[in-house]
Design an enzyme around this catalytic site. Structure first.
Site, mmCIF file in Angstrom:
data_model
loop_
_atom_site.group_PDB
_atom_site.id
_atom_site.type_symbol
_atom_site.label_atom_id
_atom_site.label_comp_id
_atom_site.label_asym_id
_atom_site.label_seq_id
_atom_site.Cartn_x
_atom_site.Cartn_y
_atom_site.Cartn_z
ATOM 1 N N ARG A 275 0.832 -1.209 0.000
ATOM 2 C CA ARG A 275 0.000 0.000 0.000
ATOM 3 C C ARG A 275 0.866 1.258 0.000
ATOM 4 O O ARG A 275 0.522 2.253 -0.633
ATOM 5 C CB ARG A 275 -0.966 0.015 1.187
ATOM 6 C CG ARG A 275 -2.038 -1.036 1.086
ATOM 7 C CD ARG A 275 -2.926 -0.832 -0.149
ATOM 8 N NE ARG A 275 -3.772 -1.975 -0.339
ATOM 9 C CZ ARG A 275 -3.776 -2.766 -1.415
ATOM 10 N NH1 ARG A 275 -2.969 -2.507 -2.427
ATOM 11 N NH2 ARG A 275 -4.567 -3.794 -1.501
ATOM 12 N N GLU B 172 2.060 1.520 -3.453
ATOM 13 C CA GLU B 172 0.937 2.001 -4.261
ATOM 14 C C GLU B 172 0.740 3.514 -4.065
ATOM 15 O O GLU B 172 0.524 4.247 -5.034
ATOM 16 C CB GLU B 172 -0.336 1.255 -3.864
ATOM 17 C CG GLU B 172 -1.573 1.700 -4.613
ATOM 18 C CD GLU B 172 -2.826 0.977 -4.143
ATOM 19 O OE1 GLU B 172 -3.613 0.583 -5.008
ATOM 20 O OE2 GLU B 172 -3.000 0.823 -2.906
ATOM 21 N N SER C 107 15.366 14.956 2.737
ATOM 22 C CA SER C 107 16.314 14.012 3.324
ATOM 23 C C SER C 107 15.616 12.873 4.056
ATOM 24 O O SER C 107 14.644 13.085 4.772
ATOM 25 C CB SER C 107 17.229 14.743 4.312
ATOM 26 O OG SER C 107 18.084 13.823 4.961
#
Length: 156
Positions: free
Chosen positions: A96, A99, A122
């Site tokens: 997820r 995704e 960073s």
């Protein structure tokens, strides 16, 4: 002296041992972080092989988990970072996040560059927080904060 790893195998094996000890001792990541003196996100990442722990924290965590002197030494080494071995992740939770970056990665890049200019966020000078909050529509929501220092590109 500070040492760095070349191969992540030993840290992965240590991560397995640490998670097993955590489970056997019925500890939370927060309880482990409390003895380390560092945040729960940093301590968890260190035990999962993504960060080095300073020696006093490594000793405290190893003592709590019942890990040996080799584990203390290994926890203090600079790891070879990266926990996803290539390809698309198969774990549903990790997938997820993958995704989310597939869907919103270019949006995040565009918004960061518009607000800050050419540079990066960073992951070294960085804080991570995860909170569980009530969803007004019922159930619960995860609030994940990624707080990284902006580093501008410097022409040379």
């Amino acid at each position: 002296m500070v040492h760095a790893q070349l191969d992540p195998t030993a840290r992965r094996e240590l991560a397995l041992a640490a998670v097993e000890a955590k489970t056997v001792k019925d500890l939370s990541w927060q309880e482990i972080a409390d003895v380390s003196g560092y945040s729960v996100a940093f301590t968890t990442a260190a035990l999962l092989g993504q960060h080095a722990l300073p020696e006093p924290a490594a000793r405290a965590v190893a003592a709590l988990l019942g890990l040996d002197e080799d584990a203390v030494r290994l926890l203090g080494t600079i790891p070879t970072r990266g926990s996803i071995d290539g390809g698309v992740p198969t774990d549903p939770t990790v997938y997820r996040f993958y995704e989310m970056l597939q869907v919103y990665g270019t949006t995040l890049k565009a918004l960061v560059h518009e607000q800050f200019g050419d540079g990066i966020i960073s992951a070294i000078n960085f804080r991570l927080d995860v909170k569980k909050v009530a969803d007004p529509e019922g159930g619960e929501r995860a609030v994940i904060t990624l707080d990284g220092k902006y580093l501008p590109t410097k022409p040379f």
